[in-house]
Design an enzyme around this catalytic site. Structure first.
Site, PDB file in Angstrom:
ATOM      1  N   TYR A   1      35.507  44.773  50.688  1.00 43.63           N
ATOM      2  CA  TYR A   1      35.237  44.217  51.659  1.00 43.63           C
ATOM      3  C   TYR A   1      36.179  42.671  51.723  1.00 43.63           C
ATOM      4  CZ  TYR A   1      32.744  41.514  55.322  1.00 43.63           C
ATOM      5  OH  TYR A   1      32.126  40.793  56.698  1.00 43.63           O
TER       6      TYR A   1
ATOM      7  N   SER B   1      35.984  36.339  58.379  1.00 42.59           N
ATOM      8  CA  SER B   1      34.946  36.128  57.422  1.00 42.59           C
ATOM      9  C   SER B   1      35.380  35.120  56.268  1.00 42.59           C
ATOM     10  CB  SER B   1      34.184  37.311  56.668  1.00 42.59           C
ATOM     11  OG  SER B   1      33.469  37.077  55.519  1.00 42.59           O
TER      12      SER B   1
END
Length: 711
Positions: free
Chosen positions: A601, A588
């Site tokens: 996260y 990501s």
């Protein structure tokens, strides 16, 4: 005895399937070609009647000549390639019968057989026809309206028996003729015609070591005649099994229990695949079918296996003979170096045998030697592996070798099995017409011969990657923790790409046992794995004060530990294959960009990114490339937005969930919305062949987020 009834019932047959439906046939009355297609599909639906892609069928009927307007006799016959079980009108060749028979005046003898194939094109009636096959004259020179040429195991067992001609004569009381083995072609058609002329009134012809011709004046008569002849062959074999002693000389060893067989096969398949892929990357197939086990565990295996097969269709797909492994059924397969020390000489010996076969039998104009590795590999006590350019070809090779086993079993029961002489086998395998057919095959796609396992591939990004890879020729292993979603994805992939492209397995990336089972499933389905995409993930966006320890652990278990364990299992398989490989981690932009309410996260993604670098540094020596794709804001069809993530990000940015897509696009340099297909394309860029010397790279697919630039 053969039936004399015009309307036999289904229960009249025990060894073949009577599938004729009078109502369906009545709908086709007057359409001889339609009835040919109907009959062909029924015959092809029963693999006891003929093997996949084997045999051909025909009909002759009057049709208007487009040049003269006069009625002329036309033969419709299955064209080159294809399968009668799925035959359609587009798969037929249509030829003028008189022109085809007139070619006898142009025939110059066996030495000039192949030149006749080009002349078939001058006999074409329907210009949209499929290319005529080499068997065209075999149908054309016989006068019957409907003809079936099939490769039933029961008939070939008699045709391949040492006393096959005598047995055929006695079994059918002279109603079935006999033509000795000869390579299919124009001359064989002439021999069939001669056999009929010398034996008027016969109802079929047995081709030595090859197959069966049967016929009738109508589609139904031909269908029933075919069934009755094959039924009688099968009955005769059944009557004789055991009379000469135990099948295949009795059992030399016992099979492992099924669970142990599958474990051994899964452990060994990647090693065999690597060895069999020395020249061309292969896809594998495994079966422990009871017929295979009876044969490979027998006392006669050592005598029969080197003989090879008889029917040309069997031989073309299984090679001159199989490789029989000299491994104990419960062999310790954990020591890879010791295992390869045993297997390398076996493969070397096989290649030397095949090369000697080629050098001994080749002609001055023979094509160059092909891949010398075995197609069929037998592991006594465990099962049979087959390797080929794709899954379908490997699976069909296994089916054909089971056909060959059935033939050997039958021939040995009634007489003595005989195979094709080596020179005859070579003349089929390296036939210039077969070579021309191979040269016309489509060019392999970028991922042909590759096997990809994408975690979390029943939906979202993972499913898009799997679709892209399947489109580019890969076999894909779909997996998910949601069985219902996985079943739905499988149905979609089978419908789009066919059953031989996809396999499925449940996979929980936080459970080592589940991961091991998934790679075991991949090895059993396709022989191993070449590409692993770590895509499975979850997303939790909360301020640190609201973020629970359980949520932190779940993020790290799935994203970091999951990536580590899946990669670890993949490396074990890839090292067995010794073919290199690719690991791509879907990480990501958050691995590089610090944003609000994202400690768990974002830090897990950062750990994934650095783990990718560490793995790339370690695995380069194995030619295993490890690369990273960094998406951002993949909203469409992505599971990442479930579970409150969208709400969390919208809250962090002070906007509504509905405004998120536009917000994410607007903040990018390209002002683009990112889709799952964009991530799939990025993954393909790494594995498609142009970046084979790249590892440790990060490819951003985020529309351009300056803060996420790696450098």
């Amino acid at each position: 005895m053969l039936s004399t009834s015009n309307t036999p019932k289904a229960e009249s047959f025990r060894h073949v399937s009577y599938l004729w439906d009078d109502a369906k046939a009545a709908e086709l009355e007057g359409d001889e070609v339609g009835l040919l297609i109907y009959r062909s599909n029924l015959l092809g639906a029963d693999l006891r009647l003929t093997n996949y892609g084997g045999g051909n069928t025909s009909c002759k009927a009057m049709a208007e000549d487009p040049l003269t307007g006069q009625l002329t006799e036309v033969m419709w016959v299955k064209g080159s390639g294809g399968d009668i079980g799925t035959l359609k009108r587009s798969g037929l060749a249509a030829l003028y019968v008189d022109r085809l028979r007139a070619l006898k005046n142009r025939y110059r003898g066996l030495e000039f057989e192949d030149e006749m194939v080009e002349l078939f094109n001058h006999c074409i009636y329907d210009l949209a026809s499929k290319a005529p096959s080499i068997d065209t004259p075999l149908h054309g020179f016989l006068p019957f309206k409907h003809i079936d040429h099939l490769h039933p195991d029961a008939a070939i067992a008699i045709a391949a028996a040492k006393d096959g001609k005598r047995i055929t004569q006695e079994l059918f009381d002279g109603q079935i003729g006999w033509v000795e083995w000869q390579k299919p072609g124009f001359d064989l058609g002439l021999q069939l015609e001669q056999c009929l002329n010398e034996n008027p009134g016969i109802r079929g012809i047995m081709l030595g070591s090859h197959g069966l011709f049967t016929w009738g004046d109508t589609a139904y008569e031909s269908y029933v005649n075919t069934l009755e002849v094959i039924e009688r062959c099968a009955e005769y074999l059944e009557e004789n099994y055991g009379k000469k002693g135990p099948t295949f000389g009795g059992q030399k060893l016992e099979s492992l229990p099924q669970a142990d067989r599958l474990s051994q096969a899964a452990a060994l398949a990647p090693v065999l695949r690597g060895l069999a892929s020395g020249q061309n990357r292969m896809i594998g197939h495994f079966t422990d079918d009871a017929r295979v086990l009876e044969y490979i565990n027998s006392n006669d295996l050592e005598r029969l296996a080197p003989m090879g097969t008889s029917c040309p269709d069997h031989f073309l797909r299984t090679k001159i003979s199989p490789l029989v492994l000299e491994l104990a059924p419960n062999e310790d397969l954990t020591n890879l170096a010791a295992l390869k020390d045993k297997l390398n000489p076996a493969f070397a010996d096989y290649r030397a045998m095949y090369t000697a076969y080629y050098e001994t039998c080749k002609h001055p104009n023979s094509p160059a030697i092909r891949d010398a590795n075995p197609v069929v590999i037998l592991y006594p006590g465990v099962g049979m592996f087959t390797f080929a350019k794709d899954k379908q070809t490997a699976r069909v090779a296994a089916e054909f070798y089971i056909n060959a086993i059935n033939v050997m079993k039958g021939a040995e029961a009634i007489s003595e099995y005989t195979s094709l002489p080596r020179q005859e086998a070579f003349n089929i395998e390296y036939w210039l017409l077969e070579e021309a057919k191979l040269q016309r095959m489509p060019k392999p796609k970028s991922l042909s011969g590759k096997i990809a396992l994408i975690t979390g591939s029943a939906g979202g990004i993972g499913k898009a990657i799997a679709k892209k890879f399947a489109q580019e020729g890969a076999c894909v292993v779909l997996n998910d923790i949601n069985q219902e979603r996985l079943d739905s994805a499988k149905a979609e992939f089978v419908s789009t790409f066919g059953k031989d492209t996809v396999s499925t397995t449940t996979l929980n990336v936080t459970d080592w046992a589940s991961i091991e089972e998934a790679f075991k499933a991949a090895s059993l389905a396709f022989g191993g794995v070449d590409i692993v995409i770590n895509n499975a993930g979850i997303s939790i966006s909360k301020p640190i004060a609201e973020h629970t320890i359980e949520e932190w652990d779940r993020l790290y278990d799935i994203l970091v530990k999951g990536q580590f364990m899946v990669t670890k299992a993949a490396v074990e398989v890839m090292r067995k294959q010794d073919l290199g490989g690719d690991v791509i981690n879907i990480v990501s932009k958050n691995a590089l960009v610090a944003g609000p309410n994202n400690a768990g996260y974002g830090s897990a993604k950062a750990a994934q990114l650095h783990l990718s670098r560490l793995n790339a540094a370690e695995l380069g020596a194995d030619h295993i490339r490890v690369n990273t794709v960094n998406p951002d804001a993949v909203i469409s069809d992505s599971n990442i937005w479930a579970g409150g993530w969208a709400e969390g990000r919208a809250k962090a940015y002070g906007i509504t969930v509905a405004e998120l897509p536009a917000y994410y696009a607007k903040r990018t340099l390209l002002n683009e919305v990112i889709l799952p297909d964009d991530i799939a394309n990025a993954c393909f860029a790494f594995v498609g062949g142009l970046l084979n010397k790249s590892t440790g790279n990060v490819l951003n697919v985020d529309g351009g987020v300056a803060m996420a630039f790696v450098r």
